[in-house]
Design an enzyme around this catalytic site. Structure first.
Site: not given
Length: 479
Positions: A421, A405
């Site tokens: 992440c 992301h």
């Protein structure tokens, strides 16, 4: 006397005891006693004989000079031999009656292995028997223009030319070869790759003319590549679209047990947004993709294995083994994959061993788990914000709490500051969102991607985008 030259000579002629003796004397004069003694031992009886003799110094110098001259003459003969092989190769190109005739191809290889000829052929801007340089392709002939991409540098150019000559498939009248940088097993693709050379064929006579566009290699002033450059940029754009559609079709087939009937089945609102949008290039690519460009049996179009990036569309010498004439079929013949390297902090989008894009990313060190995943969701503006902790795009990994992301902390890119992440800059994650279909395989590991930039000045951007937000869910990825 230059000791380094004598050293080179004895390496080439280790049985020449006199050369060993002379090298030893050079080392002795420079105070390198250990090296001198080693050379005297190699000289054997020559050392004993001449150390006890009264040979004048002028005689030694004359002998050394003749020794070096003999070596230089040998190098000149070797260069002339390479030029002769080059001329033979050009003659073969000019007088091949039919490029598609297997017997002619075999005879040309018997006459000389093109892979061993140095890139001197590029010093000949256009070579035809007694004819002037061929005029630029115009009018109806322009429709026969085809492009392909090959590794360049380190002798790869003549291998690319040899492959074009030996290809027994359909031949375009004009084939332009774009150059990909090579790093180990990896080939770096860019939207704006340089034109290396063109091969133009006369269908009537079977003759071929080679035109170099690399001034450094050919030591000439090549023609302006401007007319080819615009078409080359469009070709690379089309090949990226082919790769996106072909990968999406295969992932859709694996999920639904059938192939999509139209591109609209792939370009839909969340959660069925296999592809983030459409474009004229994707529309044109769809028909080719549904005709099984990707073989579900586990092998690509060239018979190579699909499941790993190490079993690739290119050989160990850096050549693409198939799709040499990419005007007739898509260039990429393996699904797109994402590789994330925790050592280099690189995320690479690859097809086989060709890197289409390589971005710097932020990770979480041991908090970022290694392993294989797949993109199971693609979301625009996760949690309803484009400037939140997940940025403007998110791609969830295998229904876990991990995702690729964006970020509102751009300074963390290239560092280990996330909770696990994979963080990307806004421009990079938005391009990857358009390039990587839902279902794309993602592998996280160490030492799997080189620390090389392969991003392009020309971004891949899709149009006609459906709604891909998901306001009904709050994401709790480990950002």
């Amino acid at each position: 006397m230059n000791p380094s030259y004598l050293k080179k000579y004895v390496e080439m002629h280790p049985g020449n005891k006199m050369a060993w003796y002379l090298l030893g004397k050079e080392y002795e004069r420079s105070g390198q006693v250990g090296k001198a003694n080693y050379c005297f031992n190699k000289a054997g009886h020559i050392y004993e004989a001449f150390e006890s003799s009264k040979v004048p110094a002028e005689v030694w110098k004359e002998y050394e000079a003749k020794l070096l001259e003999a070596s230089a003459q040998k190098e000149r003969r070797s260069r002339r031999k390479r030029k002769l092989l080059l001329a033979l190769m050009i003659l073969l190109l000019m007088f091949i009656p039919s490029i598609n005739d297997p017997s002619i191809a075999e005879n040309s290889m018997m006459a000389g292995d093109t892979s061993s000829i140095e890139e001197d052929y590029l010093t000949l801007p256009v070579q035809e028997a007694d004819n002037p340089p061929a005029a630029p392709v115009q009018g109806p002939r322009a429709a026969s223009l085809a492009f392909t991409a090959k590794a360049y540098g380190g002798g790869a150019g003549n291998k690319a030319l040899g492959e074009l000559i030996m290809d027994k498939g359909p031949q375009a009248q004009l084939t332009a070869v774009l150059g990909m940088r090579q790093h180990g097993k990896w080939l770096l693709w860019k939207r704006d790759m340089p034109v290396m050379f063109t091969v133009e064929r006369d269908p009537a006579s079977g003759r071929a003319a080679v035109q170099s566009y690399d001034a450094k290699s050919c030591e000439c002033k090549p023609p302006d590549e401007g007319p080819l450059r615009k078409k080359a940029n469009q070709w690379t754009k089309e090949q990226e679209a082919n790769a996106v559609v072909a990968s999406a079709v295969e992932h859709f087939r694996q999920k639904n047990g059938r192939k999509p009937a139209k591109l609209g089945e792939l370009v839909k609102p969340y959660p069925d947004n296999w592809i983030a949008g459409s474009s004229p290039e994707l529309e044109a690519a769809f028909e080719r993709a549904v005709q099984a460009n990707l073989d579900p049996s586990g092998t690509g179009a060239n018979g190579s294995s699909k499941g790993s990036s190490t079993k690739s569309a290119a050989g160990t010498d850096g050549e693409i083994r198939s799709n040499a004439h990419a005007g007739s079929k898509p260039f990429f013949n393996e699904p797109l994959e994402i590789l994330v390297d925790k050592t280099s902090h690189r995320l690479a989008l690859v097809s086989g061993n060709v890197i289409l894009r390589s971005y710097k990313v932020g990770l979480g060190a041991d908090r970022t788990p290694e392993g294989s995943y797949a993109i199971t969701e693609k979301i625009v503006n996760p949690n309803g914000r484009s400037n939140g902790e997940f940025g403007s795009r998110g791609m969830q990994l295998s229904d876990t709490n991990y995702a690729i992301h964006g970020t509102n902390e751009p300074d963390s890119i290239g560092k280990d500051e996330s909770l696990g992440c994979i963080r990307m800059s806004k421009e990079d994650v938005e391009e990857l969102f358009d390039l990587a279909p839902k279902g794309t395989k993602v592998t996280v590991g160490k030492g799997i991607v080189p620390d090389l930039s392969a991003d392009s000045e020309i971004r891949f951007v899709l149009q006609d985008r459906p709604d891909q937000t998901n306001p009904h869910r709050t994401y709790h990825w480990l950002f």
